[in-house]
Enzyme design. Structure first.
Site, short mmCIF file in Angstrom:
data_model
loop_
_atom_site.label_atom_id
_atom_site.label_comp_id
_atom_site.label_asym_id
_atom_site.label_seq_id
_atom_site.Cartn_x
_atom_site.Cartn_y
_atom_site.Cartn_z
N CYS A 148 0.83 -1.21 0.00
CA CYS A 148 0.00 0.00 0.00
C CYS A 148 0.86 1.25 0.00
CB CYS A 148 -0.95 -0.01 1.19
SG CYS A 148 -0.11 -0.17 2.80
N HIS A 166 -1.96 1.18 7.38
CA HIS A 166 -2.30 1.17 5.95
C HIS A 166 -2.13 2.57 5.39
CE1 HIS A 166 -4.18 -0.12 2.25
NE2 HIS A 166 -5.09 0.82 2.35
#
Length: 981
Positions: free
Chosen positions: A352, A908
């Protein structure tokens, strides 16, 4: 005629665009100049799609879809398929009746039921003769145009308008078509009124008949819609029996449907029946159809006689009136194209951080333009170079499918992992570290390209003596992201100023210390903290003072300013980095005015980058100056053209240069001797003759030359002798690509006592056949490695030994491959174990330090930083500028990379970017993309924002104005096109 319009989800299928997704919109019927069209509007906006209906409907099907709702499905002659769902049954039924009327040429009977049969007959009689002529011409020309590949749904509008002109030959066909019209008018006139009432009274029965016969009709259409066979049947009398047989089968099927349903069925041959007029589908229609087909051949031939001349004109007219978004080109519909543009990147496994950074970089329009639009010779760049992988993904990301995009992402990751191994696995990494590595690697690739790109003469300037045609490509990182800061060290005792300059791609700024009584601080405060003056211990060489003051000012501004907010603090107890969740206000605009001087250079203009994209010649004096002032390894940047330039570029180490050059020439002479040795082996003469080369060196007159002239002569001789060999060595390396222009691998593998200048020269000598040098080079190397005595063995024994060595090398290669595979599997297993341990550790850290992370939200812990102190006027001015950007050197927010999570070891990354083309904000969460408001970005990312991208206001306004003008021009063209239609 009052237009019919229905609303609901729409899906379109065609050969050009494929099948689109369901999209809310409407179907609208529009009649203009006796032509009926279907206009498809989407609720999301965009240019409507227009489909011709007159003589173009193949099938209409209505099916129930829920309570009191129906789905209407329309099939056109080119097998295009339009569906609209969730339509009220009453509206759908009215639309179906209208489409049936258009399909069977009963448009005015269906739209004006109040008129009597006599009135309808008069209208039809005055209009049918012209329509019959148009139908013959349209049918014949459609066959001709199908060979040119221009069968499109919307092409029929201007097409029939041109051919339907009475001045283009309709008078010639009036006689032939008039007979057919006279024969068919009575049946149509007598059936018009009861047919209308019959349709209204038997809707349910007809719907059932349509559902039962729809599949059968669809099976027959591909066979019937054969323009080539029908054209032959009309023009070649010997093939009439084929047409008669086909028409007989169709008529039998129609008679059977008439007996079962008792109503007028959907005629699959109505498209072909247009050339003979409207058929009488009574009990005796079979014989009538056969006589019409055979009897209409002469008129068909007459109509074909004058078609070849106007057909090209009609096609030209068609292209001018066509929708501007694609003339005769397959294009993606607006709805699906927009959906593809809003597709993110797949997560390859804890990647990510990479996806977020790439989305932010790709959203920088000036950065993308500099990378793609300056004509970089991509074939000269190695396949595994990051800049090539990066540009490939940038070009393909909006037009390729998800699997291709995933493969391109892997290649980008591998290109970075080849240089930075910490990104090779699937562990979580820091987004800022990835950004720094990516930018540095892109700059290195551009430097290699400019260094090794061979010189080419500029057209028209070959004879200029003072111009060296060297192409310089603009580095997108330097022109857009790099800036320069000048640090001024001022001695407090004597005032001595020592300036030092430093280049940055981004700034890492500290979080301001927030005290409870004070309101939350902003990124502007953190930036001002970075540039505030600070004291340090410094020994002044002039006065011996021990204290100095350091001031930081911008010397050159970037187009895009990247700010990295330090949200992590080191926890000594846990030996881990903790994330600081302190709230930081994200302003729309930043100002650098207080950190600039009168000498601060503005960002590179967009025009400057465009000019650099052209091949710009540099004068020899400029090249020499660049060689002398280059701070790092000047010898690698030399481009020798003449003895004069060589002498100017020499430095104080010219004696060492001379020694290295002589050693290089001797080695190259030995390599040339090996080539001669192979030739002698083929002639059974064993000695390796290198004496001529030595004598040439001895007789070159080196004794009477200066060092500069001697070096030039040696380099020239080395270049002349070694060009074929070096060219072959480059081609023989397994790690280089055939289309590669880089020579960096060769430079790294050379011995230290060799000068890398020659290997970086462009290959100007024509390369010989590689096959002719393969055995020579291998034999020469093998001879050196095994020290084979010259003349001691025969040719056969030497070749046998060579074969044995080659087999041994192949076996060793196989063993090495097997071992590498085992090591790779072990490494992957280790990475999986590390990932599991990291996940468990992150969960433990989350549970143990959750309260600590909440406490860190109150204070950043920067005791020595504290806060910026502004006057009331300055604070008010900064507050206004945060919304307006009126202060000089203001920058506008265009992207934010955020870290979602409470600790640095888990979480994330997402990216919010401003799309200048769409003039809207979007959130990229790996593969998911959603639209977001700018106010939401500023409020939702105040505790998670990690990396911020700000674009210079003047650059932003220029790009935005250019995009608005481009969109306005496109809308104007679309409006003009719709008016023409």
């Amino acid at each position: 005629m009052s237009p019919l319009k229905i609303h609901g989800p729409i899906r379109i299928r065609s050969m050009q665009t494929g099948i689109t997704k369901w999209k809310e919109g409407s179907f609208e019927i529009v009649e203009k100049e006796n032509k009926v069209s279907l206009v498809v509007h989407y609720n999301t906006g965009g240019i409507p799609r227009i489909f011709q209906l007159s003589h173009n409907i193949k099938n209409v099907v209505l099916r129930p879809s829920g309570a009191k709702q129906s789905r209407l499905m329309l099939t056109l002659q080119d097998n295009s398929f339009l569906s609209i769902d969730k339509v009220p049954s009453k509206d759908a039924e009215e639309m179906r009746l209208f489409l049936d009327a258009v399909h069977q040429n009963r448009l005015h009977a269906a739209m004006k039921p109040s008129q009597g049969s006599g009135s309808f007959g008069a209208i039809l009689g005055s209009r049918t003769s012209q329509k019959e002529t148009n139908r013959q011409l349209s049918y014949s020309d459609n066959q001709a145009s199908s060979k040119r590949g221009s069968l499109e749904t919307k092409d029929d509008i201007p097409f029939r308008k041109v051919l339907g002109n009475p001045g283009r030959g309709s008078i010639k066909t009036a006689t032939g078509s008039g007979i057919t019209v006279t024969r068919t008018i009575p049946s149509l006139t007598s059936a018009s009124t009861p047919l209308r009432s019959g349709l209204l009274e038997n809707r349910t029965e007809k719907r059932k008949r349509m559902l039962s016969s729809g599949s059968e009709l669809n099976e027959d259409y591909p066979k019937e819609n054969d323009s080539s066979s029908n054209n032959k049947a009309m023009t070649d009398p010997s093939r009439k029996y084929l047409t008669s047989s086909r028409e007989k089968q169709l008529s039998l099927k129609q008679s059977e449907e008439n007996r079962t349903s008792g109503l007028l069925p959907l005629q699959s041959s109505s498209f072909y029946g247009s050339r003979t007029g409207s058929k009488d589908y009574s009990s005796g229609s079979t014989n009538l159809d056969r006589t019409n087909v055979s009897g209409q051949t002469p008129s068909a031939k007459r109509s074909l006689g004058f078609l070849p001349q106007p057909a090209p004109l009609s096609v030209k007219k068609l292209r001018c009136n066509q929708d501007y978004t694609g003339w005769n080109k397959p294009r993606v519909p607006l709805s699906s194209h927009q959906q593809q543009q809003l597709q993110g990147f797949s997560n390859l496994g804890n990647t990510c951080y990479m996806n977020a950074i790439l989305q932010s970089l790709f959203s920088l329009q000036s950065f993308a333009n500099d990378l793609l639009k300056q004509g970089i010779p991509w074939k000269k760049i190695p396949l595994n170079a990051l800049i090539r992988r990066f540009a490939h993904l940038l070009v393909k990301k909006d037009i390729c499918n998800s699997e291709t995009k995933k493969d391109l992402l892997k290649k980008v990751k591998n290109a970075i992992s080849a240089t930075a191994e910490r990104f090779s696995g699937y562990m979580q990494n820091d987004a800022h570290e990835f950004l720094s590595q990516c930018l540095d690697q892109l700059k290195e690739d551009m430097e290699k390209l400019n260094k090794t790109w061979k010189t080419e003469p500029v057209p028209g300037e070959e004879n200029s003596p003072d111009i060296s045609a060297t192409r310089v490509y603009t580095c997108p990182v330097i022109t857009n992201l790099e800036f320069e800061v000048q640090h001024s060290i001022i001695c407090k005792a004597c005032g001595e100023i020592i300036p030092k300059r430093e280049q940055f791609n981004d700034l890492s700024i500290d979080l301001p210390r927030r005290k409870k009584p004070l309101p939350p601080r902003s990124i502007q405060d953190s930036l001002d903290l970075f540039f505030r003056a600070e004291e340090l211990e410094y020994s002044c060489e002039k006065c011996g003072g021990k204290c100095a003051l350091v001031r930081h000012k911008f010397n050159r501004l970037p187009r895009i300013l990247i700010l990295h907010l330090k949200r992590y603090s080191f926890n000594v107890t846990l030996s881990l980095n903790n994330k600081i969740g302190q709230q930081v206000i994200i302003p729309r605009y930043l100002t650098l005015s207080s950190h600039c001087t009168e000498n601060t250079k503005p960002p590179f203009t967009l025009g400057w980058s465009a000019h650099m994209a052209i091949s710009r010649p540099l004068k020899a004096s400029q090249m020499v100056n660049s060689c002398i002032t280059s701070p790092s390894t000047p010898s690698k940047n030399f481009t020798f053209k003449s003895k004069s330039s060589l002498a100017l570029c020499l430095d104080s180490d010219s004696e060492d240069e001379l020694k290295r050059s002589v050693a290089l020439s001797q080695r190259l002479c030995e390599m040339s001797g090996c080539e001669q040795q192979q030739d002698d082996l083929e002639k059974d003469s064993k000695p390796c003759r290198i004496e001529p080369d030595k004598s040439e060196l001895e007789n070159s007159g080196f004794d009477g030359m200066s060092e500069e002239e001697l070096l030039a002569a040696v380099l020239e001789m080395s270049k002349r002798e070694a060009s074929p060999t070096l060219s072959h060595e480059d081609d023989d390396k397994p790690t280089s690509s055939p289309d590669t222009g880089f020579a960096e691998d060769d430079i790294q593998e050379m011995p230290e006592n060799q000068d890398p200048v020659e290997t970086e020269k462009p290959k100007t000598v024509t390369e010989p056949d590689p096959a002719s040098f393969t055995e020579i080079t291998k034999d020469c190397d093998e001879n050196k490695e095994n020290k084979t005595p010259e003349g001691s063995q025969g040719e056969v024994d030497w070749l046998q030994q060579y074969d044995m060595e080659r087999e041994r090398e192949e076996q060793e290669l196989q063993q090495a491959l097997a071992q590498s595979l085992q090591e790779q599997e072990a490494w992957e297993q280790k990475e999986d174990d590390d990932l599991k341990r990291a996940t468990e550790l992150s969960l433990q850290e989350f549970n143990n330090s959750f309260l600590d992370s909440l406490g860190s939200d109150e204070d950043s812990g920067n005791e020595d930083v504290l806060d910026m102190e502004y006057t009331e006027a300055e604070a008010e001015e900064l507050k206004r500028n945060a919304e307006t950007g009126n202060l000089p050197h203001s920058y506008r927010l265009i992207s934010v990379v955020s870290h979602i999570g409470s600790t640095s070891s888990s979480g994330h990354y997402i990216s919010d970017v401003y799309d200048i083309k769409k003039q809207a904000w979007f959130t990229y969460n790996d593969l998911e993309v959603s639209k977001i408001q700018e106010a939401s970005v500023q409020s939702d990312r105040d505790r998670s924002g990690y990396i911020f991208f700000y674009m210079h206001k003047e650059i932003f306004d220029e790009l935005l104005e250019t995009e608005k003008n481009s969109q306005a021009l496109s809308m104007e063209v679309g409006k003009t096109t719709r008016q023409a239609l």
